[in-house]
Design a protein around this motif. Structure first.
Motif, short mmCIF file in Angstrom:
data_model
loop_
_atom_site.label_atom_id
_atom_site.label_comp_id
_atom_site.label_asym_id
_atom_site.label_seq_id
_atom_site.Cartn_x
_atom_site.Cartn_y
_atom_site.Cartn_z
N ARG A 132 0.83 -1.22 0.00
CA ARG A 132 0.00 0.00 0.00
C ARG A 132 0.86 1.26 0.00
NH1 ARG A 132 -3.96 -0.42 4.87
NH2 ARG A 132 -1.94 -0.39 5.86
N HIS A 133 2.14 1.12 -0.30
CA HIS A 133 3.06 2.25 -0.18
C HIS A 133 3.62 2.67 -1.54
CE1 HIS A 133 3.02 1.60 4.14
NE2 HIS A 133 3.16 0.30 3.87
N HIS A 134 3.83 3.98 -1.71
CA HIS A 134 4.48 4.50 -2.90
C HIS A 134 5.99 4.29 -2.79
CE1 HIS A 134 1.13 7.66 -3.83
NE2 HIS A 134 0.81 6.44 -4.23
N ARG A 135 6.58 3.91 -3.91
CA ARG A 135 8.04 3.82 -4.03
C ARG A 135 8.42 4.47 -5.35
NH1 ARG A 135 7.44 3.20 0.49
NH2 ARG A 135 8.04 1.47 1.83
N PHE A 136 9.62 5.03 -5.37
CA PHE A 136 10.10 5.76 -6.54
C PHE A 136 11.41 5.15 -7.01
CE2 PHE A 136 7.68 8.49 -3.79
CZ PHE A 136 6.81 9.14 -4.65
N LEU A 137 11.56 5.02 -8.33
CA LEU A 137 12.84 4.59 -8.87
C LEU A 137 13.83 5.74 -8.73
CD1 LEU A 137 11.83 2.74 -12.16
CD2 LEU A 137 12.92 1.74 -10.15
N MET A 138 15.02 5.43 -8.28
CA MET A 138 16.06 6.44 -8.13
C MET A 138 16.24 7.21 -9.44
SD MET A 138 18.46 7.84 -6.21
CE MET A 138 18.97 6.71 -4.93
N GLY A 139 16.24 6.50 -10.56
CA GLY A 139 16.40 7.13 -11.87
C GLY A 139 15.29 8.13 -12.17
N ASP A 140 14.05 7.82 -11.77
CA ASP A 140 12.93 8.74 -11.98
C ASP A 140 13.07 9.99 -11.11
OD1 ASP A 140 11.79 7.01 -13.83
OD2 ASP A 140 10.42 6.10 -12.37
N VAL A 141 13.52 9.80 -9.89
CA VAL A 141 13.72 10.94 -8.98
C VAL A 141 14.81 11.85 -9.54
CG1 VAL A 141 14.44 11.63 -6.66
CG2 VAL A 141 12.90 9.67 -6.96
#
Length: 171
Positions: A132-141
């Motif tokens: 249920r948690h958001h995660r972000f790809l380092m490359g996208d950030v």
């Protein structure tokens, strides 16, 4: 590869010496020894003069009896890491596909969690749902950060008004 953070400890004199030798080698090809830490192998850095040398500068590093030739991308990465450490700043090395939490993403972008949530809501930063948690790809950030820097500098890009989104998040 897991992310790894390197924190400069104690005296950074050797790192500063290595930074200076790297900068000199990449600028004018001058080779130079770096004073080794007690018990470490002698280190010498210089421009590689081999037939396959990249025009932007392969770097030859001699550690003890072993010679290593680094291409331009690795040279730039080593130079950035050594410079940051020599300046007393910690460095984290992470692959582009590493997932970061919203807290980590906001910290990397130097924004608040609320501002991050606004950018997510506007579709400016892609995310993945893990449980249920958001995660972000380092490359996208990092890509978002580059686009935001370009927008602030007035360079046309494919991102909307990033500053406008910041203003909305604070009103």
């Amino acid at each position: 590869m897991d992310p790894r953070t390197f924190v400069p400890r104690g005296d950074t004199a050797q790192l500063r010496a290595l930074r200076d030798v790297l900068n000199a080698a990449l600028a004018d090809g001058a080779a130079g020894p770096v004073e080794p830490v007690r018990g470490a192998a002698p280190l010498e850095v210089g421009r590689d003069a081999g037939p396959d040398t990249h025009p932007q500068g392969d770097l030859r590093i001699v550690i003890g009896a072993q010679t290593h030739v680094l291409g331009p991308q690795v040279c730039q990465a080593v130079r950035l890491v050594v410079t940051a450490l020599a300046d007393g700043r910690p460095v984290t090395v992470a692959p582009q596909e590493h997932l970061v939490t919203p807290h980590e993403a906001a910290e990397l972008l130097q924004i608040t969690r609320r501002q991050l949530d606004e950018f997510v809501h506007l579709g400016e930063i892609p995310f993945r749902t893990v449980g249920r948690h958001h995660r972000f790809l380092m490359g996208d950030v990092l890509a978002f950060d580059r686009r935001r820097d370009a927008a602030v500098a007035g360079v046309p890009g494919d991102v909307g008004d990033v500053q406008g989104a910041d203003d909305e998040a604070t009103s």
